[in-house]
Structure formats: structure tokens, C-alpha cells
Write a protein that holds these residues in place. Sequence first.
Motif, PDB file in Angstrom:
ATOM      1  N   GLY A 123      -1.653  -5.213   6.838  1.00 40.83           N
ATOM      2  CA  GLY A 123      -2.858  -5.961   6.498  1.00 40.83           C
ATOM      3  C   GLY A 123      -3.888  -5.067   5.821  1.00 40.83           C
ATOM      4  N   ILE A 124      -4.495  -5.569   4.764  1.00 38.88           N
ATOM      5  CA  ILE A 124      -5.498  -4.813   4.011  1.00 38.88           C
ATOM      6  C   ILE A 124      -6.769  -5.657   3.950  1.00 38.88           C
ATOM      7  CG2 ILE A 124      -6.097  -3.756   1.810  1.00 38.88           C
ATOM      8  CD1 ILE A 124      -3.138  -3.316   1.330  1.00 38.88           C
ATOM      9  N   ASP A 125      -7.844  -5.089   4.459  1.00 41.55           N
ATOM     10  CA  ASP A 125      -9.153  -5.741   4.457  1.00 41.55           C
ATOM     11  C   ASP A 125     -10.036  -5.032   3.440  1.00 41.55           C
ATOM     12  OD1 ASP A 125     -11.455  -7.133   5.084  1.00 41.55           O
ATOM     13  OD2 ASP A 125     -11.943  -5.817   6.780  1.00 41.55           O
ATOM     14  N   SER A 126     -10.331  -5.699   2.330  1.00 42.28           N
ATOM     15  CA  SER A 126     -11.088  -5.063   1.256  1.00 42.28           C
ATOM     16  C   SER A 126     -11.810  -6.130   0.435  1.00 42.28           C
ATOM     17  CB  SER A 126     -10.150  -4.254   0.366  1.00 42.28           C
ATOM     18  OG  SER A 126     -10.839  -3.692  -0.727  1.00 42.28           O
ATOM     19  N   LYS A 127     -12.836  -5.678  -0.243  1.00 41.20           N
ATOM     20  CA  LYS A 127     -13.576  -6.542  -1.163  1.00 41.20           C
ATOM     21  C   LYS A 127     -13.410  -6.083  -2.612  1.00 41.20           C
ATOM     22  CE  LYS A 127     -17.910  -3.941  -0.752  1.00 41.20           C
ATOM     23  NZ  LYS A 127     -19.349  -4.008  -0.463  1.00 41.20           N
ATOM     24  N   ASP A 128     -12.649  -5.031  -2.804  1.00 42.80           N
ATOM     25  CA  ASP A 128     -12.423  -4.482  -4.134  1.00 42.80           C
ATOM     26  C   ASP A 128     -11.001  -4.799  -4.581  1.00 42.80           C
ATOM     27  OD1 ASP A 128     -14.998  -3.288  -4.182  1.00 42.80           O
ATOM     28  OD2 ASP A 128     -14.227  -1.632  -2.957  1.00 42.80           O
ATOM     29  N   PRO A 129     -10.751  -4.831  -5.858  1.00 43.27           N
ATOM     30  CA  PRO A 129      -9.399  -5.125  -6.345  1.00 43.27           C
ATOM     31  C   PRO A 129      -8.423  -3.995  -6.025  1.00 43.27           C
ATOM     32  CG  PRO A 129     -10.840  -4.557  -8.166  1.00 43.27           C
ATOM     33  CD  PRO A 129     -11.731  -4.682  -6.964  1.00 43.27           C
ATOM     34  N   TYR A 130      -7.186  -4.372  -5.788  1.00 40.61           N
ATOM     35  CA  TYR A 130      -6.130  -3.390  -5.520  1.00 40.61           C
ATOM     36  C   TYR A 130      -4.785  -4.031  -5.866  1.00 40.61           C
ATOM     37  CZ  TYR A 130      -5.669  -6.041  -1.172  1.00 40.61           C
ATOM     38  OH  TYR A 130      -5.513  -7.044  -0.249  1.00 40.61           O
ATOM     39  N   THR A 131      -3.761  -3.203  -5.894  1.00 41.39           N
ATOM     40  CA  THR A 131      -2.411  -3.637  -6.242  1.00 41.39           C
ATOM     41  C   THR A 131      -1.435  -3.151  -5.177  1.00 41.39           C
ATOM     42  OG1 THR A 131      -2.938  -3.517  -8.598  1.00 41.39           O
ATOM     43  CG2 THR A 131      -0.617  -3.592  -8.010  1.00 41.39           C
ATOM     44  N   VAL A 132      -0.508  -4.022  -4.806  1.00 38.15           N
ATOM     45  CA  VAL A 132       0.510  -3.686  -3.810  1.00 38.15           C
ATOM     46  C   VAL A 132       1.880  -3.857  -4.458  1.00 38.15           C
ATOM     47  CG1 VAL A 132       1.529  -4.300  -1.596  1.00 38.15           C
ATOM     48  CG2 VAL A 132      -0.939  -4.350  -1.874  1.00 38.15           C
ATOM     49  N   HIS A 133       2.710  -2.829  -4.301  1.00 37.12           N
ATOM     50  CA  HIS A 133       4.041  -2.835  -4.914  1.00 37.12           C
ATOM     51  C   HIS A 133       5.065  -2.435  -3.870  1.00 37.12           C
ATOM     52  CE1 HIS A 133       7.207  -0.691  -7.527  1.00 37.12           C
ATOM     53  NE2 HIS A 133       7.449  -1.992  -7.560  1.00 37.12           N
ATOM     54  N   LEU A 134       6.139  -3.236  -3.743  1.00 35.36           N
ATOM     55  CA  LEU A 134       7.215  -2.950  -2.798  1.00 35.36           C
ATOM     56  C   LEU A 134       8.433  -2.426  -3.563  1.00 35.36           C
ATOM     57  CD1 LEU A 134       8.064  -3.221   0.240  1.00 35.36           C
ATOM     58  CD2 LEU A 134       9.221  -5.325  -0.432  1.00 35.36           C
ATOM     59  N   ASN A 135       8.950  -1.306  -3.086  1.00 37.17           N
ATOM     60  CA  ASN A 135      10.104  -0.673  -3.721  1.00 37.17           C
ATOM     61  C   ASN A 135      11.162  -0.379  -2.666  1.00 37.17           C
ATOM     62  OD1 ASN A 135      11.777   0.576  -5.582  1.00 37.17           O
ATOM     63  ND2 ASN A 135      10.776   2.561  -5.376  1.00 37.17           N
ATOM     64  N   ILE A 136      12.408  -0.760  -2.965  1.00 41.92           N
ATOM     65  CA  ILE A 136      13.533  -0.500  -2.062  1.00 41.92           C
ATOM     66  C   ILE A 136      14.410   0.573  -2.696  1.00 41.92           C
ATOM     67  CG2 ILE A 136      15.578  -1.461  -0.949  1.00 41.92           C
ATOM     68  CD1 ILE A 136      14.215  -4.133  -0.828  1.00 41.92           C
ATOM     69  N   ILE A 137      14.567   1.680  -1.998  1.00 40.07           N
ATOM     70  CA  ILE A 137      15.403   2.789  -2.461  1.00 40.07           C
ATOM     71  C   ILE A 137      16.764   2.667  -1.786  1.00 40.07           C
ATOM     72  CG2 ILE A 137      15.598   5.293  -2.647  1.00 40.07           C
ATOM     73  CD1 ILE A 137      12.573   5.457  -2.316  1.00 40.07           C
ATOM     74  N   ARG A 138      17.785   2.407  -2.589  1.00 43.22           N
ATOM     75  CA  ARG A 138      19.119   2.166  -2.026  1.00 43.22           C
ATOM     76  C   ARG A 138      19.647   3.392  -1.303  1.00 43.22           C
ATOM     77  NH1 ARG A 138      18.914  -3.187  -2.017  1.00 43.22           N
ATOM     78  NH2 ARG A 138      18.344  -4.017  -4.086  1.00 43.22           N
ATOM     79  N   ILE A 139      19.547   4.541  -1.936  1.00 42.85           N
ATOM     80  CA  ILE A 139      19.985   5.804  -1.329  1.00 42.85           C
ATOM     81  C   ILE A 139      18.835   6.795  -1.445  1.00 42.85           C
ATOM     82  CG2 ILE A 139      21.632   7.702  -1.406  1.00 42.85           C
ATOM     83  CD1 ILE A 139      23.693   5.830  -2.533  1.00 42.85           C
ATOM     84  N   ASP A 140      18.211   7.068  -0.329  1.00 48.07           N
ATOM     85  CA  ASP A 140      17.094   8.007  -0.303  1.00 48.07           C
ATOM     86  C   ASP A 140      17.661   9.427  -0.177  1.00 48.07           C
ATOM     87  OD1 ASP A 140      14.741   9.345  -0.051  1.00 48.07           O
ATOM     88  OD2 ASP A 140      13.905   8.042   1.485  1.00 48.07           O
ATOM     89  N   PHE A 141      17.482  10.220  -1.223  1.00 51.35           N
ATOM     90  CA  PHE A 141      18.051  11.569  -1.228  1.00 51.35           C
ATOM     91  C   PHE A 141      17.354  12.488  -0.221  1.00 51.35           C
ATOM     92  CE2 PHE A 141      19.220   9.901  -5.411  1.00 51.35           C
ATOM     93  CZ  PHE A 141      20.575  10.184  -5.420  1.00 51.35           C
ATOM     94  N   TRP A 142      16.124  12.162   0.134  1.00 49.90           N
ATOM     95  CA  TRP A 142      15.455  12.960   1.162  1.00 49.90           C
ATOM     96  C   TRP A 142      16.137  12.761   2.517  1.00 49.90           C
ATOM     97  CZ3 TRP A 142      12.570  16.817  -0.155  1.00 49.90           C
ATOM     98  CH2 TRP A 142      11.836  16.778  -1.342  1.00 49.90           C
ATOM     99  N   LYS A 143      16.600  11.559   2.780  1.00 51.48           N
ATOM    100  CA  LYS A 143      17.331  11.322   4.020  1.00 51.48           C
ATOM    101  C   LYS A 143      18.681  12.020   3.995  1.00 51.48           C
ATOM    102  CE  LYS A 143      15.173   6.950   5.306  1.00 51.48           C
ATOM    103  NZ  LYS A 143      15.381   5.534   5.680  1.00 51.48           N
ATOM    104  N   LEU A 144      19.337  11.998   2.844  1.00 52.24           N
ATOM    105  CA  LEU A 144      20.596  12.738   2.722  1.00 52.24           C
ATOM    106  C   LEU A 144      20.376  14.231   2.928  1.00 52.24           C
ATOM    107  CD1 LEU A 144      22.349  10.997  -0.304  1.00 52.24           C
ATOM    108  CD2 LEU A 144      23.056  10.939   2.084  1.00 52.24           C
ATOM    109  N   LEU A 145      19.278  14.737   2.366  1.00 50.10           N
ATOM    110  CA  LEU A 145      18.967  16.157   2.550  1.00 50.10           C
ATOM    111  C   LEU A 145      18.686  16.462   4.014  1.00 50.10           C
ATOM    112  CD1 LEU A 145      18.376  18.927   1.286  1.00 50.10           C
ATOM    113  CD2 LEU A 145      16.020  18.179   0.925  1.00 50.10           C
TER     114      LEU A 145
END
Length: 404
Positions: A123-145
Motif C-alpha cells: 500500500g502506498i499513501d501519497s498525494k504526489d504522482p508516482y509509477t509502479v512497475h511489476l517485473n518477474i525474473i524467471r531465473i535470478d542469477f543472484w539466487k544462483l550465485l
Amino acid sequence: MCSFFYAFSLGLLMSSCLPGCFSYNNVHYLDHGDIVNFKPKLSIRELRIFCYLGKPKYIIHIWQSVVLQINHFTDDYNQYEGPSPEAVEKEFFENKYSWSVNNIFSTKQKSIKLNPFNTSCIGIDSKDPYTVHLNIIRIDFWKLLLLGVGVLLFISAGKLSTNTLFHYICGVSLGICASCLILIYFVSRIFPRKPLMYGVLGCGWTIVIYVVQILWDNMRTIIANYKSYVIWYTVITGIISFILCYRWGPVENPRTKNLIKWTLQVLGLLSIFFSSHFQEAAMGQIVILLISYNLPKKWVAARKLIGKKKKFPPKVKLLSNDAYYEQGVRETAKALEELREYCSSPKCNQWKTALKIKDVKRFASFIEGNSHLSDEEILEYETSVQGELTDDEESDFTDEEESF
């Protein structure tokens, strides 16, 4: 005075209107690649909830990551997290219309990692404009590392616990980190030693957390502005730590080495466990690693030998005539010697054996070490061999004449 009572009554009214007053039209369910642009119309603070519905657990999603990216232009917003829109809404009203300082010290993250398999809401409580972007990483190389580091750390724990270079690196690193305690000690000398001050320090943990959070969020800025001080502090404390490690030398006690080994193995297993949100699969990886690590060395060596034989079978080498003759002579002499030893041992009943053979004198001579063949048998064998060789030579000569 009337305005105060009006504001107080309005606050009570708003606090009594909790989850039922919230409009679920402000809930957005996002999927991969979805972007939501929020632009307020009347510059009034408004709560928007962004949710991600978790997906079923499959083994192909073991290293998957879900990231919610928030791009806010002024950073004047409050952030709330929960497993459902109702939980986010409840947290919003509790922080907004209650006498709590949690709202002051609430954390703000621009990049939030969500659980790929559970429903998560922000939840985001704000009075100013903002942008929300959802990204799904199929294979996260940091997790592999993280998984690779955990496996290597677990397997190499025994060697690292006895490695002198590793001891010095860990000693210097711990010395640099522990040197911060000296700064804390000098800072504590500044505060007056009174019971009231200790009470403030003990109860004001929220302020301490807030300060630590600010320092952590602005660590890059601090390093960029005070780079020379940070470098010199690290170099000096590192040299002092190296001198102390060199003075006391590496660890030699076997029990201490075992404690270091077990600590590294536990850290490796924790690294494997936290390398994926799929906890069942992570535990399966840990179980497989433990079983393979504790297998008897004989089984591992036998398995490697079998695999090597299957991949690289031994080449069949044929014997030459001379080698075949030498091997026959050697094996015949060996077998005769074993027979002679058996006949001379108490296991063999010589009298009973003598009744079954015709020439007892020849049998006794063989036991004493003489040849098992007579002169007539040897002469007959040599004559037959020479006759066969002569016949072969004549046939070869006849074949040559016919070819001409």
C-alpha cells in the motif's frame, strides 16, 4: 477552541471508520510487465494497494523473483505491506489514526521483492504522482550465485578451517568490523552517566533503528563524500588486525578448527536455504547435499571406477607366440609347484593316493622335486612336434610352388 473540538471529533469519526470505509476500487492486481501511473486530481493523500497473486509452486520456478519497482518523484509517501488488501488497510488506519510513532519510522523501499508463491500486497499513501512497475525474473542469477556460494562453502569448509590464508583474511575482516566498537565506546563516553540517560537509551530503540536506517540508506553518499576517511580507517584497522593475527598465529587447536568448520557449513546451508522462496525445494537440495557429503568414500570410489570403465573400457591386447609360450611355461610350473605342496601337506592322504596310481615310485619322485615327465615322454613329445613342423614347412613350400 471550537476548531480543536471539531478536529478531535473528526479524528474520532475517522478512527471509528476502519476497514469498511475503504474503497476496493483502489486495489490493483498486477502481473508481469504491468505499469500503473498514479496522478492525483485534488492533491489529496490517497491510499492505493498493489497486489500480486502468487503462482503454484513448480520446480522450474525455484529461482524465480518478483520485484515491485516504485518510482516516486518526491519521496513524500508512506508504505505499508501485508498478505492481503485487508491487512494493508488495517495497518494503514492503525498508523494514520492512532497515537503511534511507527508511521514516523516506517521504511521506504524503491525496489521490493515479493514472494512468487504467496499473495503479497503493498500500500502506498501519497498525494504526489508516482509509477509502479511489476517485473518477474524467471531465473535470478543472484539466487544462483547464492546457491553456488553455499554449496562451495559447505564442501570446502574442512579445507578452509585449516587454511592459514583464510584465517588471516577472516581475522583482518573481523578486526575492521570490530573496530567500530571503539567508536561506540568513545561515543558512549560523551553521554552523562545518569539513570535517566540510560533509560532514554534503553527505551529509545526506535530512534536508534531510525538512525541506523538513515545511515544504511545513505551509505553510498557517505562513502562518496568521505571516501578518503573511509579508506584510511579501513587500511589502518586492517594493518592493526593483521599484526595481531601474525602475533598470535593461525588456529592450531583441533577443536577450534572443528568449530570453524561447523560454522562455515551452517552458513553454507543457510545460504542454500535462503537462495529460493521455494522452501521445500531448498530443503531438498540441502538433504541431497548432506547425503552425498556423508556417503562412504568406498562407495564414491567404486562408482567413479565403474563409470570410468563404462566410458573407457580396457583395450584387449593379443599375445604373441613367444609370450603365449612363456605364459604357458610359467603357469604350468606354478600349477605343478602348488600340486607338489598339496601332496606334501597333511591335507593329502599319500597312502590312499598311492593305491589309485600305477607307478608309486614316480609319484614319490615327483613329490621330492623331480620332473613329472619321463625321458621317453619328453622324446616322444619332441619327435611329434618336429614332425608337425616338418609337415607345415612342406605344405608351405608346396603352396609357394603352386603359386608360381
